[in-house]
Scaffold this active site. Structure first.
Site, PDB file in Angstrom:
ATOM      1  N   LEU A  65       0.828  -1.196   0.000  1.00  0.00           N
ATOM      2  CA  LEU A  65       0.000   0.000   0.000  1.00  0.00           C
ATOM      3  C   LEU A  65       0.867   1.253   0.000  1.00  0.00           C
ATOM      4  O   LEU A  65       2.052   1.200   0.339  1.00  0.00           O
ATOM      5  CB  LEU A  65      -0.918  -0.033   1.225  1.00  0.00           C
ATOM      6  N   LYS A 171      14.842   0.435   4.385  1.00  0.00           N
ATOM      7  CA  LYS A 171      14.263   0.985   3.153  1.00  0.00           C
ATOM      8  C   LYS A 171      14.337   2.507   3.133  1.00  0.00           C
ATOM      9  O   LYS A 171      14.673   3.125   2.112  1.00  0.00           O
ATOM     10  CB  LYS A 171      12.807   0.532   3.014  1.00  0.00           C
TER      11      LYS A 171
END
Length: 298
Positions: A65, A171
């Site tokens: 998402l 990340k």
């Protein structure tokens, strides 16, 4: 072969599920966008009408998402994944979100009795299509080992980063480097052009020299040099400027939280914000080259 619930069938989720289907898994997918869901169904995903329907009988559930608010909405509340997943379902969030949201989801999963992993990916749409993504996986070692077989059809690299939220931390830091390198590549390419260097000649030198980087090899910002470059297609998105802006703001927020000055990150975020403010945020982030050479539409 497993039954996999998948929530989020957008530019990344769709090709990732295609690789799972090709590996022999049954993937039941749901997306709020009917168009996105229909595209995934055409490639073998079993389309369902809700997250609860996707979760029924699933061995593992993935979410992919856009933002932390979307992940929180998908997992929490009466209609969320925690409320509808069967006991023992392994839960994996591959969205790129803020560390605070990831920490909340880990805590709520533990309270509800679920194994949960934050497992964002790197490699972009091309990596999702080829099944060569790098997965950065934060959470318990036991859950990581269970997840490996489900992740493998989508991945070139699967790296355990440590405890809860470390996948998101990795990340965020990686993408900070990515976008700084993207801008430095754009500046060097523009300067090389203005100094009279042929783009292919400059690229052939930089890729085997100390200026080498992933954006150089993948997003060289002028057409006709690198096949995968969005510049060949008028900056049609492989990684939108809006998503890049979201990701680098995650890094800036983490920098503020930890007292870490991110001066280059702030400069790059300003450039991406300029693209967004001009209504061009849906185009590829490498369009920042046009800010450097002053060809960006005003």
């Amino acid at each position: 072969m497993a039954t996999i619930a998948w929530i989020g069938l957008g530019l990344m989720g769709h090709p990732m599920t295609t690789n799972l289907v090709e590996a022999g898994h049954t993937v039941r997918g749901f997306d709020l966008s009917e168009r996105a869901q229909a595209a995934a169904v055409a490639d073998g995903v079993v389309g369902v009408g809700s997250a609860a329907e996707a979760l029924a009988g699933a061995d593992v559930a993935f979410t992919m998402l856009p933002k932390g608010e979307h992940s929180r909405a998908a997992y929490l509340g009466e209609d969320g994944i925690f409320a509808h997943a069967a006991p023992g379902t392994l839960l994996i969030d591959s969205s790129t979100i803020d560390v605070a949201s990831a920490r909340l989801l880990h805590d709520e999963a533990a309270a509800a009795g679920f194994e949960f992993l934050d497992a964002p990916v790197s490699g972009g749409i091309a990596g999702a299509e080829k099944g060569t993504l790098t997965f950065m996986v934060g959470g318990a070692v036991e859950a990581f080992e269970k997840a490996r077989s489900f992740i493998e059809p989508m991945a070139g690299n699967i790296i355990a980063t440590g405890g809860p939220t470390t996948g998101q931390a990795a990340k965020i830091c990686n993408n900070l480097m990515l976008f700084i390198n993207m801008v430095s590549t754009s500046e060097a390419a523009v300067l090389a052009d203005r100094l009279g260097l042929d783009h292919e000649v400059f690229y052939s030198i930089a890729k085997v020299s100390s200026g080498d980087s992933w954006p150089l090899r993948t997003w060289y910002p002028y057409p006709g040099v690198v096949d995968s470059s969005p510049a060949n297609r008028d900056f049609a998105p492989t990684f939108t400027a809006d998503l890049a802006n979201k990701d680098i703001q995650l890094a800036l927020a983490a920098g503020e939280e930890t007292g870490t000055p991110l001066r280059l990150g702030e400069m790059v975020q300003g450039m991406l914000q300029q693209v967004a403010d001009a209504g061009q945020g849906g185009r590829d982030c490498s369009i920042v080259r046009q800010l450097v050479d002053e060809s960006f539409p005003s």
